[in-house]
Enzyme design. Structure first.
Site, PDB file in Angstrom:
ATOM      1  CG  ASP A  11     109.320 -16.468  39.735  1.00  0.00           C
ATOM      2  OD1 ASP A  11     109.504 -15.433  39.066  1.00  0.00           O
ATOM      3  OD2 ASP A  11     110.216 -17.022  40.398  1.00  0.00           O
ATOM      4  CG  ASP A 105     109.892 -11.993  37.225  1.00  0.00           C
ATOM      5  OD1 ASP A 105     110.305 -11.254  38.134  1.00  0.00           O
ATOM      6  OD2 ASP A 105     110.291 -13.154  37.044  1.00  0.00           O
ATOM      7  CD  GLU A 106     108.860 -13.823  43.072  1.00  0.00           C
ATOM      8  OE1 GLU A 106     109.881 -13.185  42.748  1.00  0.00           O
ATOM      9  OE2 GLU A 106     108.788 -14.536  44.080  1.00  0.00           O
TER      10      GLU A 106
END
Ligand SMILES: [Mg+2]
Length: 392
Positions: A11, A105-106
């Site tokens: 993350d 983003d994860e």
């Protein structure tokens, strides 16, 4: 029964805000809010400096302005975030094709079959991911590692920002028991309130709660939550088959200016892709190359093979063709980055059919594993080992 999986949760820290700071270094250290000031506008991401004042994602920007008047409000630049997200996911693709992206983003990565390529230690994979993401994008990722998704996600959350935490099986209860029940994934606000009414505030209390009483209060979710409280979770990393790919790429300190240099690097990268394909028992049909001209102009080219393969030789043949074509068509060819990838995988069956053709590659993999990466490389690479830095 927990299966012997190895899961990494990655993350990025305050992703949109971090990208804005990356592109505007003068903003570093300021309370920064991505999201424009306006009556209908909400906070997309707040920098950690702004979070200190209580600014949170999804909060109206006008509220954020009230609690943090000195914050800088900047517009969302989604295309730029997507660009950097692609670079982050490219790093994932070098570790494993088993990627479940949760947002830009994860992601969860199932690295079970990649362990051997990294010395059998999930922490080596975690370190590689953090380091490579930083090297290539200048952005910081938090990394959680464990034997299931629940714990891997918890590990990155507990350790962020700049997180790095491996929860081992024997540490699960010590880590989980003191946490508030609301920290458990899928236990939402309503459920949390229900549990509080039963006097259950921590994960440990949930774990030891009497099942029948729990069921009466919370219905059929009770059993599921109690499993989570014990750290049990057997959900698989849910990879979108259409997006599965295996790749390797490298950025050069000094741009490559000759085709000969580029071809030599291509071989090196192709070796890595081939080795990962075989480790994951995948045979792909589409070979792609990624080329970046300075400063940031990215091209991709791809070619479909008549038969799916996991052979480095066949992969390289296609990649060479693509590279030569690109080089010939480009007016001033110059490379800052070069990547090779394989996708469009065939269903995992009929391994016997391919065993013979792949045996030479398998032998090379074994030698490289035993004597260290790069012990056995195709001749052409040896001539070109100087002059560039390799990411991997
Ligand atoms: Mg994030």
């Amino acid at each position: 029964m927990s299966s012997a999986r190895a899961i990494v949760h990655v993350d990025m820290d305050a992703f949109y805000a971090a990208v804005e700071v990356l592109d505007h270094p003068q903003w570093r250290g300021l309370p920064l809010v991505v999201g424009e000031l306006g009556p209908r506008s909400v906070v997309s991401t707040a920098s950690y400096e702004a979070r200190r004042y209580g600014v949170r994602s999804a909060m109206p920007t006008l509220t954020a302005k009230k609690i943090c008047p000195q914050a800088l409000f900047v517009p969302v630049r989604m295309n730029r975030y997507r660009e950097l997200s692609a670079d982050v996911f490219a790093v994932f693709g070098e570790v494993t094709p088993e990627i479940e992206g949760l947002s830009l983003d994860e992601a969860f990565l199932d690295v079970t079959r990649s362990l051997r390529l990294f010395g059998g230690d999930i922490e080596n994979i975690g370190r590689f991911l953090k380091q490579e993401i930083f090297n290539r994008t200048g952005l910081v990722a938090s990394v959680g590692m464990a034997h299931n998704k629940l714990l891997a996600k918890l590990a990155s959350e507990l350790s962020k920002p700049d997180g790095f935490l491996h929860i081992r099986s024997e540490q699960v209860h010590a880590m989980l028991d003191p946490l508030p029940v609301g920290r458990l994934w899928t236990v939402g606000k309503v459920a949390e309130a229900n549990l509080h009414r039963l006097g259950i505030r921590t994960v440990g209390e949930l774990r030891f709660a009497e099942p029948r009483r729990l069921r009466q209060a919370c219905g059929n979710q009770a059993e599921h939550w109690q499993r989570l409280a014990r750290g049990l979770d057997d959900r698989a990393v849910d990879t979108d088959a259409a997006e599965k790919s295996v790749s390797a790429e490298t950025t050069f300190v000094t741009d490559l200016v000759t085709l000969e240099q580029a071809l030599a690097w291509l071989v090196r990268l192709g070796e890595r892709v081939g080795e990962r394909l075989r480790a994951h028992e995948l045979r792909g049909r589409t070979v792609s190359i990624k080329l970046r001209k300075p400063p940031f102009e990215t091209h991709t080219r791809q070619l479909s093979l008549p038969q799916p393969t996991d052979s480095t030789t066949e992969l390289l043949e296609a990649a060479r063709t693509l590279l030569k074509r690109w080089w010939a068509a480009e007016p001033a060819p110059r490379l800052r980055l070069l990547g090779v990838g394989m996708s469009q995988f065939a269903p995992e069956v009929q391994t016997g059919l391919f065993a013979a053709t792949a045996s030479q590659d398998k032998l090379a993999d074994q030698i490289n594993r035993r004597f260290g990466q790069g012990s056995l490389v195709r001749g052409v690479v040896l001539k070109s080992r100087c002059g560039a830095s390799e990411d991997g």
